[in-house]
Design a protein around this motif. Sequence first.
Motif, PDB file in Angstrom:
ATOM      1  N   ARG A  45       0.822  -1.205   0.000  1.00  0.00           N
ATOM      2  CA  ARG A  45       0.000   0.000   0.000  1.00  0.00           C
ATOM      3  C   ARG A  45       0.857   1.258   0.000  1.00  0.00           C
ATOM      4  NH1 ARG A  45      -4.708   1.213   4.461  1.00  0.00           N
ATOM      5  NH2 ARG A  45      -2.926   1.974   5.676  1.00  0.00           N
ATOM      6  N   ALA A  46       0.473   2.227  -0.792  1.00  0.00           N
ATOM      7  CA  ALA A  46       1.239   3.469  -0.907  1.00  0.00           C
ATOM      8  C   ALA A  46       1.386   4.161   0.447  1.00  0.00           C
ATOM      9  CB  ALA A  46       0.575   4.398  -1.923  1.00  0.00           C
ATOM     10  N   ALA A  47       0.326   4.170   1.248  1.00  0.00           N
ATOM     11  CA  ALA A  47       0.397   4.828   2.556  1.00  0.00           C
ATOM     12  C   ALA A  47       1.434   4.163   3.452  1.00  0.00           C
ATOM     13  CB  ALA A  47      -0.976   4.800   3.225  1.00  0.00           C
ATOM     14  N   ASP A  48       1.534   2.846   3.367  1.00  0.00           N
ATOM     15  CA  ASP A  48       2.529   2.122   4.165  1.00  0.00           C
ATOM     16  C   ASP A  48       3.937   2.382   3.642  1.00  0.00           C
ATOM     17  OD1 ASP A  48       0.516   1.023   5.744  1.00  0.00           O
ATOM     18  OD2 ASP A  48       0.304  -0.732   4.451  1.00  0.00           O
ATOM     19  N   ILE A  49       4.080   2.480   2.331  1.00  0.00           N
ATOM     20  CA  ILE A  49       5.395   2.776   1.750  1.00  0.00           C
ATOM     21  C   ILE A  49       5.858   4.156   2.172  1.00  0.00           C
ATOM     22  CG2 ILE A  49       6.640   3.123  -0.420  1.00  0.00           C
ATOM     23  CD1 ILE A  49       4.808   0.988  -1.665  1.00  0.00           C
ATOM     24  N   ARG A  50       4.935   5.104   2.248  1.00  0.00           N
ATOM     25  CA  ARG A  50       5.288   6.457   2.700  1.00  0.00           C
ATOM     26  C   ARG A  50       5.823   6.415   4.132  1.00  0.00           C
ATOM     27  NH1 ARG A  50       0.805   8.406   1.753  1.00  0.00           N
ATOM     28  NH2 ARG A  50       1.264   9.258  -0.320  1.00  0.00           N
ATOM     29  N   GLN A  51       5.151   5.671   5.005  1.00  0.00           N
ATOM     30  CA  GLN A  51       5.632   5.554   6.385  1.00  0.00           C
ATOM     31  C   GLN A  51       6.966   4.806   6.442  1.00  0.00           C
ATOM     32  OE1 GLN A  51       4.410   7.066   8.938  1.00  0.00           O
ATOM     33  NE2 GLN A  51       2.602   7.848   7.865  1.00  0.00           N
ATOM     34  N   LEU A  52       7.131   3.828   5.559  1.00  0.00           N
ATOM     35  CA  LEU A  52       8.384   3.073   5.516  1.00  0.00           C
ATOM     36  C   LEU A  52       9.557   3.976   5.169  1.00  0.00           C
ATOM     37  CD1 LEU A  52      10.024   0.428   5.450  1.00  0.00           C
ATOM     38  CD2 LEU A  52       9.300   0.159   3.059  1.00  0.00           C
ATOM     39  N   LEU A  53       9.370   4.859   4.205  1.00  0.00           N
ATOM     40  CA  LEU A  53      10.438   5.787   3.833  1.00  0.00           C
ATOM     41  C   LEU A  53      10.803   6.693   5.006  1.00  0.00           C
ATOM     42  CD1 LEU A  53       9.301   6.743   0.211  1.00  0.00           C
ATOM     43  CD2 LEU A  53      11.299   5.381   0.855  1.00  0.00           C
ATOM     44  N   ARG A  54       9.816   7.142   5.742  1.00  0.00           N
ATOM     45  CA  ARG A  54      10.080   7.989   6.922  1.00  0.00           C
ATOM     46  C   ARG A  54      10.829   7.202   7.996  1.00  0.00           C
ATOM     47  NH1 ARG A  54       3.967  10.579   7.334  1.00  0.00           N
ATOM     48  NH2 ARG A  54       4.165  12.018   5.557  1.00  0.00           N
ATOM     49  N   TRP A  55      10.381   5.967   8.230  1.00  0.00           N
ATOM     50  CA  TRP A  55      11.010   5.133   9.257  1.00  0.00           C
ATOM     51  C   TRP A  55      12.462   4.831   8.891  1.00  0.00           C
ATOM     52  CZ3 TRP A  55      13.011   0.120   9.175  1.00  0.00           C
ATOM     53  CH2 TRP A  55      13.261  -0.454  10.424  1.00  0.00           C
ATOM     54  N   ALA A  56      12.710   4.499   7.614  1.00  0.00           N
ATOM     55  CA  ALA A  56      14.064   4.173   7.178  1.00  0.00           C
ATOM     56  C   ALA A  56      14.990   5.369   7.315  1.00  0.00           C
ATOM     57  CB  ALA A  56      14.030   3.686   5.726  1.00  0.00           C
ATOM     58  N   LYS A  57      14.499   6.549   6.983  1.00  0.00           N
ATOM     59  CA  LYS A  57      15.321   7.763   7.114  1.00  0.00           C
ATOM     60  C   LYS A  57      15.602   8.071   8.580  1.00  0.00           C
ATOM     61  CE  LYS A  57      15.506  12.631   5.744  1.00  0.00           C
ATOM     62  NZ  LYS A  57      14.791  13.725   5.017  1.00  0.00           N
ATOM     63  N   LYS A  58      14.606   7.883   9.412  1.00  0.00           N
ATOM     64  CA  LYS A  58      14.740   8.168  10.848  1.00  0.00           C
ATOM     65  C   LYS A  58      15.829   7.320  11.490  1.00  0.00           C
ATOM     66  CE  LYS A  58      12.011   7.785  15.128  1.00  0.00           C
ATOM     67  NZ  LYS A  58      10.657   7.432  15.668  1.00  0.00           N
ATOM     68  N   HIS A  59      15.924   6.054  11.072  1.00  0.00           N
ATOM     69  CA  HIS A  59      16.856   5.133  11.716  1.00  0.00           C
ATOM     70  C   HIS A  59      18.096   4.821  10.866  1.00  0.00           C
ATOM     71  CE1 HIS A  59      14.108   4.503  15.017  1.00  0.00           C
ATOM     72  NE2 HIS A  59      13.138   4.174  14.183  1.00  0.00           N
ATOM     73  N   GLY A  60      18.237   5.500   9.754  1.00  0.00           N
ATOM     74  CA  GLY A  60      19.411   5.259   8.915  1.00  0.00           C
ATOM     75  C   GLY A  60      19.456   3.851   8.362  1.00  0.00           C
TER      76      GLY A  60
END
Length: 436
Positions: free
Chosen positions: A248-263
């Motif tokens: 889901r696009a909404a989940d992918i958006r959160q995934l990108l934020r999470w990945a950036k947050k934790h490197g």
Amino acid sequence: MTGKLVFAVVLAFCLLPVFAQDPGSNPGQGLLIRNATVHTATDRGTLRNADVLVRGGRIARVGSGLVADGVQTIDAQGKPLTPALFGGITGLGIEEVSAEDTTNDTALALGMDAKHMVVRPEFDVTLGYNPESVLIPVSTIEGIGFTLLGAGSNAGGSIIGGQGAVMRLDGDPEPTGPKLLFVQIGARTAELTGNARAAQWMLLDQLVDEARGRIAADSHAALLTPAGRAALARYLDGNGRIVVGVHRAADIRQLLRWAKKHGVSIAISGGAEAWKLAPQLAAAKVPVFVDPLANLPASFDQIGATLENAARLRAAGVEVGFTQSGDASHNARKVRQLAGNAVANGLPWEDGLAGLTRVPAEAFGVADRIGTIAPGMRADLALWSGDPLDIANVAEQVWFDGRAIPMRSRQTELRDRYLRTLTPASEGGLPRAYSH
């Protein structure tokens, strides 16, 4: 023994593979493939009427008019030569019969609900890999040279499935590249997190805090073992790569934020709605491994599925690879059909081939060994009767380290055996069920 188990044992006995490669044998003394259409999967693109020289199991030269003494020479007659292809994210070597649990080692299911979920990122499916699996020759004779063993492909009992790695299908029992961690996000695993998607990010944040030592190991809220903390810590701050199953696009958006947050370095598997975030994925340099046949809303996470997913992603600059939904282990040989369908729906042909060669090799840390035809690379090659992305064509010969493999599997042997028995004995046939 139950009837189901008896059937599985008999099936495994009847289909016992006899054509596995021997990783201990020496590479061929040399090989020269002449007059081929060489699809290098590199910046050199496609070379017409080109030659590939192999020495010591590795590609020595790629060019025209090459000459070498004392090596086997093959005239390709202009046919396509490619790197041996990527079979997708599968359970090849850790799964035999999908319906028989005793032959399926892809997932760890110690807990099956949120209250008892056991998170074990230290679980490593490569330890259960069987290089003599029945399924491997079925794939290799159709041009498949490597796969990514996926952990927790059946979700298991955790949103973190465990670790896997790239395996060359040449008979070597050891991974050919670094370990990767597998995570599943979305509706498929929501039941493990209180039936709430938001809780998935809450728990992932907690797991990162545990791995960083921000939550005491003896805390009643801790989810990780000491080994699990160490394993997860290896994937933080840009070290290692996490493969995330998400649509889901909404989940992918959160995934990108999470990945950036934790490197965290991520790759996406599935991504039915990834095209909606193509610019963001390109900017974050996230490769996406799609199923180009996904065109219907198979779930509420895939309402935006489209046959043009791969083409739209690539047009935005995303590196696109391919993997299958469903029974990927038994259908790895069909992955080139996926690439062909992506090409039929707008993806440039060279990008279709790259999605089966260079892209997975780069994404999963083995680009210095396999995935392209260039000097220094392992000579894992496939010679085709025609366009390899057209299923009307077949692999005529496959090489690992420059060694030709037998182009047959137990399945082809059984096919030939029972076709032969259809000939009457008076005409030289054999009684049914007898091969000699």
